[in-house]
Design an enzyme around this catalytic site. Structure first.
Site, mmCIF file in Angstrom:
data_model
loop_
_atom_site.group_PDB
_atom_site.id
_atom_site.type_symbol
_atom_site.label_atom_id
_atom_site.label_comp_id
_atom_site.label_asym_id
_atom_site.label_seq_id
_atom_site.Cartn_x
_atom_site.Cartn_y
_atom_site.Cartn_z
ATOM 1 N N GLU A 77 -3.716 7.868 44.223
ATOM 2 C CA GLU A 77 -2.692 8.814 43.772
ATOM 3 C C GLU A 77 -3.219 9.783 42.724
ATOM 4 O O GLU A 77 -2.936 10.982 42.767
ATOM 5 C CB GLU A 77 -1.488 8.055 43.198
ATOM 6 C CG GLU A 77 -0.427 9.004 42.677
ATOM 7 C CD GLU A 77 0.818 8.307 42.148
ATOM 8 O OE1 GLU A 77 1.808 9.014 41.911
ATOM 9 O OE2 GLU A 77 0.794 7.079 41.979
ATOM 10 N N ASP A 104 -2.367 2.906 44.807
ATOM 11 C CA ASP A 104 -1.513 3.378 43.720
ATOM 12 C C ASP A 104 -1.857 2.538 42.495
ATOM 13 O O ASP A 104 -1.548 1.348 42.456
ATOM 14 C CB ASP A 104 -0.029 3.231 44.069
ATOM 15 C CG ASP A 104 0.862 4.033 43.123
ATOM 16 O OD1 ASP A 104 0.432 4.275 41.979
ATOM 17 O OD2 ASP A 104 1.988 4.390 43.528
ATOM 18 N N ILE A 106 -0.842 2.478 39.342
ATOM 19 C CA ILE A 106 0.371 1.928 38.729
ATOM 20 C C ILE A 106 1.559 2.518 39.487
ATOM 21 O O ILE A 106 1.842 3.713 39.367
ATOM 22 C CB ILE A 106 0.539 2.277 37.234
ATOM 23 C CG1 ILE A 106 -0.671 1.882 36.402
ATOM 24 C CG2 ILE A 106 1.796 1.572 36.676
ATOM 25 C CD1 ILE A 106 -0.544 2.212 34.910
ATOM 26 N N ASP A 107 2.231 1.704 40.273
ATOM 27 C CA ASP A 107 3.459 2.159 40.926
ATOM 28 C C ASP A 107 4.607 1.736 40.011
ATOM 29 O O ASP A 107 4.865 0.549 39.831
ATOM 30 C CB ASP A 107 3.622 1.546 42.310
ATOM 31 C CG ASP A 107 4.796 2.168 43.042
ATOM 32 O OD1 ASP A 107 4.868 3.400 43.085
ATOM 33 O OD2 ASP A 107 5.650 1.411 43.559
ATOM 34 N N THR A 109 5.121 4.012 36.955
ATOM 35 C CA THR A 109 4.588 4.469 35.661
ATOM 36 C C THR A 109 5.700 4.689 34.636
ATOM 37 O O THR A 109 5.542 4.368 33.452
ATOM 38 C CB THR A 109 3.776 5.766 35.831
ATOM 39 O OG1 THR A 109 2.686 5.517 36.708
ATOM 40 C CG2 THR A 109 3.230 6.260 34.500
ATOM 41 N N ASP A 232 2.414 4.682 48.116
ATOM 42 C CA ASP A 232 3.610 3.922 47.758
ATOM 43 C C ASP A 232 3.933 2.862 48.806
ATOM 44 O O ASP A 232 4.526 1.828 48.489
ATOM 45 C CB ASP A 232 4.836 4.848 47.654
ATOM 46 C CG ASP A 232 4.685 5.928 46.613
ATOM 47 O OD1 ASP A 232 4.356 5.584 45.457
ATOM 48 O OD2 ASP A 232 4.896 7.109 46.934
#
Length: 284
Positions: A77, A104, A106-107, A109, A232
């Site tokens: 990402e 990702d 940190i999905d 954030t 995601d």
């Protein structure tokens, strides 16, 4: 012939081990930065945040993967410009690679920034466009969700199964509030208005990957959202499929890496969910 037949099995074990190792190391590092990030920037909208922790997590994962698989491609990402057009273009340029890691770092954030404990690391590996490994790691609960194509999905080492609800009326469904305020958010809000009266309740916790992991684990009956990206969805989609659930676009067409408007469920309530979205003009 036997050597060729055995090769993917051997390979998939090492792929999965690397994915687990990357997710665990990144997740543990992320937790050391909780409440201690130094930079906060907006990307696509005020809902779309990025910190140096996101970038550091992605750099760590990319480096670990390249150590083991230097010829593999990588789609993360934070390596892509903000916005749906840039995301679609980045995926299109890579989706047919032999091996593509989709990450990702940190999905969730926004949750991380506010110290709301619902965020994760999501790592998937696609082989010629088909997801074959999916890992979602929740560092705040030390929960690792793992799936291999054709081999099931697991959490805490135990096989996962989707929930058994047969109707929307008995279902707990999740969704999200998209960062794209011009197109995706208004459509998703139409869906909320249509679906909320038909279900037991709705949840909006702020991480699509974790929502999908929860569908796979039987904690949610279903999930939908408009305007998501491959990073995601890729790992979560395999988790759900390998747990006996169903993942499509919001129109009911089969999931693929390019899907942006997703519907995921235990399978039993899927048609009812997509029909409700379609009737409300909330399928995108």
């Amino acid at each position: 012939m036997s050597e060729q037949r055995n090769e993917p099995v051997v390979g998939s074990k090492s792929f999965t081990a690397v994915a687990i190792n990357c997710a665990a190391k990144a997740g543990q590092w992320i937790n050391t930065k909780l409440g201690a990030y130094s930079s906060l920037n907006l990307k696509y909208s005020s809902h779309d945040l990025v910190t140096e922790v996101d970038k550091g997590s992605e750099k760590m994962i990319r480096s670990l993967i390249r150590t083991h698989f230097p010829t593999h491609s990588f789609l993360g990402e934070e390596g892509v410009e903000a916005g749906p057009e840039a995301s679609a273009k980045a995926l299109e340029s890579m989706r047919d690679e032999e091996y593509l890691w989709i990450v990702d770092p940190i999905d969730g954030t926004t949750n991380f920034v506010h110290e709301f404990p619902y965020y994760c690391v999501s790592i998937a590996l696609a082989h010629k466009g088909e997801v074959i490994v999916g890992v979602v790691y929740d560092p705040t609960r030390d929960e690792l969700f793992v799936a291999e194509k054709g081999k099931g999905a697991y959490v805490h080492g135990k096989r996962m199964e989707v929930s058994k609800e047969q109707t929307l009326r008995d279902s707990l469904i999740a969704t999200g509030f998209p960062a794209d305020h011009q197109y995706a958010l208004p459509i998703n809000l139409k869906g909320v208005q249509a679906v909320a009266p038909q279900v037991r309740n709705l949840r909006v916790a702020g991480s699509a990957a974790l929502h999908m992991a929860y569908v796979a684990a039987g904690r949610l009956s279903g999930f939908w959202e408009i305007g998501l990206n491959s990073w995601d969805l890729a790992a979560g989609a395999l988790l759900i499929q390998e747990s006996g659930g169903k993942v499509t676009d919001t129109g009911g067409q089969p999931y693929h890496l390019g899907v942006r408007n997703v519907a995921a469920s235990n399978g039993h309530v899927h048609d009812e969910l997509t029909a409700a979205l379609g009737k409300a003009g909330a399928a995108g």
